[in-house]
Design a protein around this motif. Structure first.
Motif, PDB file in Angstrom:
ATOM      1  N   ILE A  99     -14.901 -12.412  11.371  1.00 35.45           N
ATOM      2  CA  ILE A  99     -13.828 -12.940  10.517  1.00 35.45           C
ATOM      3  C   ILE A  99     -13.024 -11.790   9.914  1.00 35.45           C
ATOM      4  CG2 ILE A  99     -13.313 -14.280   8.438  1.00 35.45           C
ATOM      5  CD1 ILE A  99     -15.825 -15.930   9.025  1.00 35.45           C
ATOM      6  N   LEU A 100     -13.737 -10.764   9.448  1.00 40.59           N
ATOM      7  CA  LEU A 100     -13.066  -9.599   8.871  1.00 40.59           C
ATOM      8  C   LEU A 100     -12.142  -8.953   9.899  1.00 40.59           C
ATOM      9  CD1 LEU A 100     -12.790  -7.619   6.465  1.00 40.59           C
ATOM     10  CD2 LEU A 100     -14.687  -6.320   7.483  1.00 40.59           C
ATOM     11  N   LYS A 101     -12.640  -8.816  11.114  1.00 44.71           N
ATOM     12  CA  LYS A 101     -11.851  -8.214  12.186  1.00 44.71           C
ATOM     13  C   LYS A 101     -10.626  -9.068  12.508  1.00 44.71           C
ATOM     14  CE  LYS A 101     -12.279  -6.658  16.996  1.00 44.71           C
ATOM     15  NZ  LYS A 101     -13.208  -6.551  18.162  1.00 44.71           N
ATOM     16  N   ASP A 102     -10.807 -10.401  12.558  1.00 46.68           N
ATOM     17  CA  ASP A 102      -9.691 -11.301  12.854  1.00 46.68           C
ATOM     18  C   ASP A 102      -8.634 -11.265  11.758  1.00 46.68           C
ATOM     19  OD1 ASP A 102     -10.909 -12.041  15.187  1.00 46.68           O
ATOM     20  OD2 ASP A 102     -11.713 -13.934  14.426  1.00 46.68           O
ATOM     21  N   LEU A 103      -9.067 -11.196  10.499  1.00 44.65           N
ATOM     22  CA  LEU A 103      -8.117 -11.112   9.392  1.00 44.65           C
ATOM     23  C   LEU A 103      -7.238  -9.878   9.518  1.00 44.65           C
ATOM     24  CD1 LEU A 103     -10.119 -12.131   6.183  1.00 44.65           C
ATOM     25  CD2 LEU A 103      -8.146 -13.298   7.152  1.00 44.65           C
ATOM     26  N   GLN A 104      -7.860  -8.747   9.800  1.00 47.03           N
ATOM     27  CA  GLN A 104      -7.108  -7.505   9.919  1.00 47.03           C
ATOM     28  C   GLN A 104      -6.143  -7.558  11.098  1.00 47.03           C
ATOM     29  OE1 GLN A 104     -11.116  -5.208   9.333  1.00 47.03           O
ATOM     30  NE2 GLN A 104      -9.495  -3.719   9.088  1.00 47.03           N
ATOM     31  N   SER A 105      -6.591  -8.188  12.200  1.00 44.49           N
ATOM     32  CA  SER A 105      -5.762  -8.242  13.394  1.00 44.49           C
ATOM     33  C   SER A 105      -4.647  -9.271  13.276  1.00 44.49           C
ATOM     34  CB  SER A 105      -6.641  -8.571  14.606  1.00 44.49           C
ATOM     35  OG  SER A 105      -5.849  -8.813  15.749  1.00 44.49           O
ATOM     36  N   ASP A 106      -5.000 -10.497  12.864  1.00 52.52           N
ATOM     37  CA  ASP A 106      -4.029 -11.592  12.885  1.00 52.52           C
ATOM     38  C   ASP A 106      -3.038 -11.538  11.725  1.00 52.52           C
ATOM     39  OD1 ASP A 106      -5.345 -12.397  15.106  1.00 52.52           O
ATOM     40  OD2 ASP A 106      -6.315 -14.144  14.216  1.00 52.52           O
ATOM     41  N   PHE A 107      -3.473 -11.018  10.562  1.00 55.05           N
ATOM     42  CA  PHE A 107      -2.596 -10.981   9.392  1.00 55.05           C
ATOM     43  C   PHE A 107      -2.160  -9.560   9.022  1.00 55.05           C
ATOM     44  CE2 PHE A 107      -4.624 -15.080   9.001  1.00 55.05           C
ATOM     45  CZ  PHE A 107      -3.598 -15.893   8.540  1.00 55.05           C
ATOM     46  N   GLU A 108      -2.599  -8.568   9.849  1.00 57.06           N
ATOM     47  CA  GLU A 108      -2.228  -7.171   9.631  1.00 57.06           C
ATOM     48  C   GLU A 108      -2.586  -6.700   8.220  1.00 57.06           C
ATOM     49  OE1 GLU A 108       1.722  -6.230  10.858  1.00 57.06           O
ATOM     50  OE2 GLU A 108       1.407  -6.953  12.905  1.00 57.06           O
ATOM     51  N   LEU A 109      -3.804  -6.986   7.812  1.00 55.78           N
ATOM     52  CA  LEU A 109      -4.313  -6.563   6.505  1.00 55.78           C
ATOM     53  C   LEU A 109      -5.155  -5.309   6.673  1.00 55.78           C
ATOM     54  CD1 LEU A 109      -5.540 -10.006   5.130  1.00 55.78           C
ATOM     55  CD2 LEU A 109      -3.355  -8.899   4.667  1.00 55.78           C
ATOM     56  N   ASP A 110      -5.174  -4.457   5.624  1.00 59.25           N
ATOM     57  CA  ASP A 110      -6.123  -3.360   5.666  1.00 59.25           C
ATOM     58  C   ASP A 110      -7.513  -3.911   5.346  1.00 59.25           C
ATOM     59  OD1 ASP A 110      -6.599  -3.333   2.756  1.00 59.25           O
ATOM     60  OD2 ASP A 110      -4.551  -2.551   2.648  1.00 59.25           O
ATOM     61  N   GLU A 111      -8.539  -3.137   5.613  1.00 58.88           N
ATOM     62  CA  GLU A 111      -9.907  -3.635   5.475  1.00 58.88           C
ATOM     63  C   GLU A 111     -10.224  -4.043   4.042  1.00 58.88           C
ATOM     64  OE1 GLU A 111     -14.547  -2.241   6.253  1.00 58.88           O
ATOM     65  OE2 GLU A 111     -12.876  -1.043   7.052  1.00 58.88           O
ATOM     66  N   ALA A 112      -9.766  -3.260   3.059  1.00 64.15           N
ATOM     67  CA  ALA A 112     -10.074  -3.559   1.656  1.00 64.15           C
ATOM     68  C   ALA A 112      -9.472  -4.904   1.243  1.00 64.15           C
ATOM     69  CB  ALA A 112      -9.566  -2.442   0.758  1.00 64.15           C
ATOM     70  N   THR A 113      -8.218  -5.136   1.623  1.00 63.03           N
ATOM     71  CA  THR A 113      -7.558  -6.395   1.265  1.00 63.03           C
ATOM     72  C   THR A 113      -8.230  -7.579   1.951  1.00 63.03           C
ATOM     73  OG1 THR A 113      -5.446  -5.238   1.023  1.00 63.03           O
ATOM     74  CG2 THR A 113      -5.360  -7.634   1.245  1.00 63.03           C
TER      75      THR A 113
ATOM     76  N   ARG B 274       4.926  -7.460  -0.752  1.00 63.35           N
ATOM     77  CA  ARG B 274       6.093  -7.538   0.118  1.00 63.35           C
ATOM     78  C   ARG B 274       6.028  -8.755   1.025  1.00 63.35           C
ATOM     79  NH1 ARG B 274       6.023  -2.448   3.336  1.00 63.35           N
ATOM     80  NH2 ARG B 274       3.782  -2.564   2.977  1.00 63.35           N
ATOM     81  N   VAL B 275       7.173  -9.376   1.270  1.00 67.02           N
ATOM     82  CA  VAL B 275       7.215 -10.546   2.147  1.00 67.02           C
ATOM     83  C   VAL B 275       8.006 -10.261   3.423  1.00 67.02           C
ATOM     84  CG1 VAL B 275       6.927 -12.226   0.333  1.00 67.02           C
ATOM     85  CG2 VAL B 275       9.233 -11.455   0.905  1.00 67.02           C
ATOM     86  N   GLU B 276       8.210  -8.981   3.706  1.00 67.58           N
ATOM     87  CA  GLU B 276       8.907  -8.642   4.940  1.00 67.58           C
ATOM     88  C   GLU B 276       8.032  -8.985   6.136  1.00 67.58           C
ATOM     89  OE1 GLU B 276       9.702  -4.551   4.496  1.00 67.58           O
ATOM     90  OE2 GLU B 276      11.290  -4.814   3.030  1.00 67.58           O
ATOM     91  N   GLY B 277       8.634  -9.575   7.132  1.00 66.86           N
ATOM     92  CA  GLY B 277       7.894  -9.889   8.349  1.00 66.86           C
ATOM     93  C   GLY B 277       7.077 -11.150   8.270  1.00 66.86           C
ATOM     94  N   ILE B 278       7.237 -11.936   7.202  1.00 63.00           N
ATOM     95  CA  ILE B 278       6.436 -13.162   7.078  1.00 63.00           C
ATOM     96  C   ILE B 278       6.756 -14.136   8.197  1.00 63.00           C
ATOM     97  CG2 ILE B 278       6.286 -15.274   5.722  1.00 63.00           C
ATOM     98  CD1 ILE B 278       5.929 -13.646   3.278  1.00 63.00           C
ATOM     99  N   ALA B 279       8.026 -14.190   8.635  1.00 60.36           N
ATOM    100  CA  ALA B 279       8.389 -15.127   9.693  1.00 60.36           C
ATOM    101  C   ALA B 279       7.598 -14.882  10.967  1.00 60.36           C
ATOM    102  CB  ALA B 279       9.885 -15.035   9.993  1.00 60.36           C
ATOM    103  N   GLU B 280       7.146 -13.624  11.140  1.00 65.79           N
ATOM    104  CA  GLU B 280       6.341 -13.330  12.313  1.00 65.79           C
ATOM    105  C   GLU B 280       4.867 -13.523  12.036  1.00 65.79           C
ATOM    106  OE1 GLU B 280       8.749 -11.165  11.183  1.00 65.79           O
ATOM    107  OE2 GLU B 280      10.168 -11.952  12.639  1.00 65.79           O
ATOM    108  N   GLY B 281       4.536 -14.007  10.858  1.00 66.52           N
ATOM    109  CA  GLY B 281       3.145 -14.296  10.549  1.00 66.52           C
ATOM    110  C   GLY B 281       2.406 -13.150   9.893  1.00 66.52           C
ATOM    111  N   ARG B 282       3.128 -12.086   9.430  1.00 61.98           N
ATOM    112  CA  ARG B 282       2.450 -10.962   8.810  1.00 61.98           C
ATOM    113  C   ARG B 282       2.428 -11.143   7.306  1.00 61.98           C
ATOM    114  NH1 ARG B 282       6.070  -8.162  12.079  1.00 61.98           N
ATOM    115  NH2 ARG B 282       7.079  -7.229  10.275  1.00 61.98           N
ATOM    116  N   VAL B 283       1.319 -10.934   6.697  1.00 63.52           N
ATOM    117  CA  VAL B 283       1.188 -10.996   5.247  1.00 63.52           C
ATOM    118  C   VAL B 283       0.987  -9.572   4.769  1.00 63.52           C
ATOM    119  CG1 VAL B 283      -0.123 -11.891   3.322  1.00 63.52           C
ATOM    120  CG2 VAL B 283       0.192 -13.276   5.363  1.00 63.52           C
ATOM    121  N   GLU B 284       2.023  -8.988   4.123  1.00 63.87           N
ATOM    122  CA  GLU B 284       1.957  -7.608   3.693  1.00 63.87           C
ATOM    123  C   GLU B 284       1.857  -7.555   2.178  1.00 63.87           C
ATOM    124  OE1 GLU B 284       4.953  -5.162   5.378  1.00 63.87           O
ATOM    125  OE2 GLU B 284       5.132  -6.403   7.163  1.00 63.87           O
ATOM    126  N   GLY B 285       1.174  -6.548   1.700  1.00 62.17           N
ATOM    127  CA  GLY B 285       1.063  -6.402   0.256  1.00 62.17           C
ATOM    128  C   GLY B 285      -0.378  -6.384  -0.186  1.00 62.17           C
TER     129      GLY B 285
END
Length: 360
Positions: free
Chosen positions: A338-352, A289-300
């Protein structure tokens, strides 16, 4: 760059910045500005009449010295966002305008004191011993592209090179922040001008700009002390809200740089979202999904990244995340951080997030 002209005029009109610019322009001569000698002149009054068309942005009279000799200069400053093909000609005309103003003033004084005796002296208005204060026209280029203007007035003429030394000439003394090589920028004194220069020079090189933000004290000085006019120029050039960063009074430059990095990643994703969709790089909401990309979120979800396979995720998004990881590793961040920052800044789950970190 919207509003850059107004911001640059306010910035270069500051006495300390003006002096720094003149010092930088004269750095090869051995002369520097005597700091308490600056006297601002009214640029339009000097230009007068139709000459206002070549009136400069700021004009000041000042003294320069090499430690032994002191000289007076009239410095006419021109701020440019874009390259001007006629700047050398404008510099020649600006100098001529000031020569004519000086000649008129001299004639008025001589007539008042009844010092003009011959018909030629009456016509000239100037006596043999009279000397004009020299004029230096200085062009400061704030644009985010190379300055390509011709350096001298005679370069703009259609004539053999052998004739040029006999023709009227004037240099276009340009300080182009975008053109300056790194070693020349580092010759600038620490402070607002150097911070502005590096922001414009490295706006297309995010890693280098973030490194400079972190290591050059000029940026810390700017956030602590201002001037706000310099903050506005950096905001216009880069899109960073520098006033907001200043208001936060953040003393940890690492955190400041992290916010700035995230700003550029968000900007990159927002600018390229439509392009990625049009090129068919995004394959439906179910897998990427590319919803919310303008706000910097990478979903999917990202599947098979460890084996180099990426399904349903925009290529540019992956590059942004991987670059984010690489920068932090280069700065010796721990893998857990880095793992923590990825989850926080890009809203990723831990596995991704872990999948991304396994890519080499």
């Amino acid at each position: 760059m919207k509003n850059m002209d107004a911001a640059s005029k306010l910035f270069t009109g500051l006495p300390e910045v003006f002096c720094d610019l003149v010092d930088f322009a004269l750095r090869k001569t051995g002369f520097k500005v005597v700091r308490d000698s600056l006297k601002e002149r009214n640029a339009e009054t000097i230009a007068r009449g139709w000459y206002k068309k070549v009136s400069n942005d700021t004009v000041a009279e000042l003294q320069v010295t090499d430690g032994n000799v002191t000289a007076t200069l009239l410095v006419a400053l021109e701020n440019q966002t874009s390259t001007s093909a006629i700047m050398a000609g404008r510099s020649l005309m600006a100098t001529t305008v000031r020569w004519d103003t000086w000649r008129r003033e001299m004639k008025y004084g001589h007539l008042k004191r009844k010092e003009l005796q011959t018909s030629q002296e009456m016509l000239d208005g100037v006596l043999p011993g009279d000397r004009m204060t020299p004029v230096m026209v200085l062009v400061v280029h704030f644009g985010q592209e190379p300055w390509t203007g011709l350096p001298r007035f005679t370069d703009t003429l259609d004539c053999p090179a052998e004739l040029k030394p006999m023709l009227a000439d004037c240099p276009s003394n340009v300080i182009s922040f975008y053109n300056l090589p790194p070693e020349k920028i580092d010759e600038m004194p620490q402070g607002a001008m150097r911070a502005v220069t590096k922001s414009i020079r490295y706006v297309d090189d995010i890693e280098r700009l973030c490194k400079e933000l972190k290591t050059d004290p000029s940026f810390r000085m700017l956030l602590d002390e201002g001037p706000d006019e310099a903050l506005d120029i950096i905001t216009i050039a880069t899109g960073l809200d520098m006033r907001a960063l200043k208001q936060e009074k953040e003393k940890d430059m690492e955190k400041v740089v992290s916010k700035i990095e995230q700003h550029f990643f968000n900007k990159c994703i927002a600018l390229n979202k439509d392009k990625w969709i049009q090129e068919g790089r995004v394959e439906g909401k179910a897998e990427g999904r590319v919803e919310g990309i303008a706000e910097g979120r990478v979903e999917g979800r990202v599947e098979g990244i460890a084996e180099g396979r990426v399904e349903g995720i925009a290529e540019g998004e992956i590059k942004a995340v991987l670059k984010f990881i690489r920068i932090r590793r280069n700065r010796q961040f721990s893998e857990s951080q880095i793992l923590k920052d990825l989850q926080s800044d890009f809203e990723l789950d831990e596995a991704t997030a872990r999948h991304y970190m396994e890519v080499r």
